[in-house]
Design an enzyme around this catalytic site. Structure first.
Site, PDB file in Angstrom:
ATOM      1  CG  ASP A  55      -5.949   2.402  -0.357  1.00 10.66           C
ATOM      2  OD1 ASP A  55      -5.364   1.782  -0.972  1.00 10.66           O
ATOM      3  OD2 ASP A  55      -6.474   2.009   1.152  1.00 10.66           O
ATOM      4  CG  HIS A  57      -9.878   5.366   2.257  1.00 11.13           C
ATOM      5  ND1 HIS A  57     -10.971   4.515   2.232  1.00 11.13           N
ATOM      6  CD2 HIS A  57      -8.764   4.399   2.138  1.00 11.13           C
ATOM      7  CE1 HIS A  57     -10.789   3.068   2.386  1.00 11.13           C
ATOM      8  NE2 HIS A  57      -9.358   3.144   2.290  1.00 11.13           N
ATOM      9  CG  HIS A 116     -13.263   0.286   1.886  1.00  9.06           C
ATOM     10  ND1 HIS A 116     -13.751   0.903   3.043  1.00  9.06           N
ATOM     11  CD2 HIS A 116     -12.023  -0.067   2.361  1.00  9.06           C
ATOM     12  CE1 HIS A 116     -13.277   0.714   4.226  1.00  9.06           C
ATOM     13  NE2 HIS A 116     -12.219  -0.023   3.791  1.00  9.06           N
ATOM     14  CG  HIS A 165      -7.424  -2.484  -2.965  1.00  8.42           C
ATOM     15  ND1 HIS A 165      -6.964  -1.123  -2.723  1.00  8.42           N
ATOM     16  CD2 HIS A 165      -7.764  -2.823  -1.868  1.00  8.42           C
ATOM     17  CE1 HIS A 165      -7.304  -0.638  -1.639  1.00  8.42           C
ATOM     18  NE2 HIS A 165      -7.672  -1.895  -0.704  1.00  8.42           N
ATOM     19  CG  HIS A 239      -5.813  -3.624   1.501  1.00  3.62           C
ATOM     20  ND1 HIS A 239      -6.820  -3.438   1.542  1.00  3.62           N
ATOM     21  CD2 HIS A 239      -5.305  -4.976   1.687  1.00  3.62           C
ATOM     22  CE1 HIS A 239      -7.254  -4.273   2.223  1.00  3.62           C
ATOM     23  NE2 HIS A 239      -6.517  -5.420   2.309  1.00  3.62           N
TER      24      HIS A 239
END
Length: 307
Positions: A55, A57, A116, A165, A239
């Site tokens: 990730d 983000h 996401h 993921h 994740h």
């Protein structure tokens, strides 16, 4: 009209300075990326050497640090396992840079879909609001979320390391089951495609109800059977926040890689990336956050990180 290498190189240089592209440039970039991703598979084959990342983000400056630690694209081959947007302050610049690199160096970078990369989740966790704030409308959000439907769900490194993921699904015993899915859609609320992006490994055997409200938990017995059935040596996934940046579990059938250091600018975790070498040897590189930049003026509190 497709951008030339010169145009793309200029856009990449601009994005690396954390300056977002014009709306029309994003539209064109997403159209080019869509044409490339349409040719990729639900289980996208990847050659080694490759560096596997978890990730991000929207933590743009930490992505730049990742490239500093792991090597710049295209000198290093990269495989990103999703969750490029939400929660961090720079989702627009982060996903724009990764998509631009994909268009410029299509065989050197693989970008998978995370939970996401979805219309619904991004309207709650920040990407939609960031697009409105930076562009004054939702067009860029729409270009990217339409593109997300085309991202591959999983990747397979040299037929040995399976990357995705989230985790496994009770509906999917084989890689051929995954290859048969129709992926070009919004992430469903349930079912096999949802599970791949939402599930987590667990200490308990068998399948369990996920506390996330989507996907499942799966035990070591499930991972071992999946790896045996499909001739795999490892499942690599992201994740979940892990404090050291990577975490082996389920008797080394599964590894979690998380590449957002000091997640949500407050969790205090290290990040890691996984280098898989020419001979499939594995090396983890850990890194701390990049020096904090002046944060953009945003009044929204950072959402809780459990999703």
């Amino acid at each position: 009209m497709p951008s030339s290498h010169g145009d793309l190189d200029r856009q990449i240089a601009q994005l690396r300075e954390c300056k977002h592209l014009a709306e029309g440039e994003v539209r064109a970039l997403c159209e080019q990326a869509k044409a490339i991703l349409m040719e990729e598979w639900n289980v996208q084959p990847v050659r080694c050497p490759v560096t596997v990342c978890g990730d991000i983000h929207g933590q743009f400056y930490d992505l730049i640090e990742l490239f500093r630690i792991g090597g710049e694209a295209p000198d290093t081959n990269y495989l990103f396992m999703g969750d490029y947007v939400d929660r961090g302050y720079y989702s627009v610049e982060t996903v724009s840079l990764l998509v631009a690199l994909k268009v410029r160096y299509r065989d050197r970078i693989t970008i998978l879909r995370g939970n996401h990369e979805s219309r619904q989740i991004t309207q709650v966790y920040g990407f939609y609001d960031e697009c409105l704030r930076k562009y004054g409308n939702a067009n860029v959000w729409k270009y990217f979320t339409d593109l997300f439907d085309y991202l591959p769900l999983t990747a397979l490194i040299e037929n040995q390391v399976f990357c995705l993921h989230g985790g496994l699904s009770p509906s999917l015993d084989t890689l051929d089951n995954i290859r048969a899915l129709d992926r070009i859609q919004e992430v469903p609320h349930e079912g096999p495609m949802c599970d791949l992006l939402w599930s987590d490994p667990d200490d308990r055997c068998g399948w369990g109800i996920s506390p996330r409200g989507a996907g499942y938990t799966f035990g070591q017995d499930i991972a071992q059977q999946f790896n045996h059935t499909n001739g795999l040596s490892l499942i690599s996934r992201a994740h979940q926040l892990v404090m050291e940046g990577f975490n082996w579990c389920q008797d080394k059938n599964v590894v979690t890689v998380f590449s957002a250091p000091n997640y949500c600018y407050r969790c205090g975790n290290m990040a890691a990336i996984l280098e898989i070498g020419e001979n499939m040897d594995q090396n983890f590189l850990q890194f701390d956050p990049a020096p904090r930049q002046i944060e953009p003026d945003t009044t929204r509190k950072t959402p809780d990180y459990f999703l």
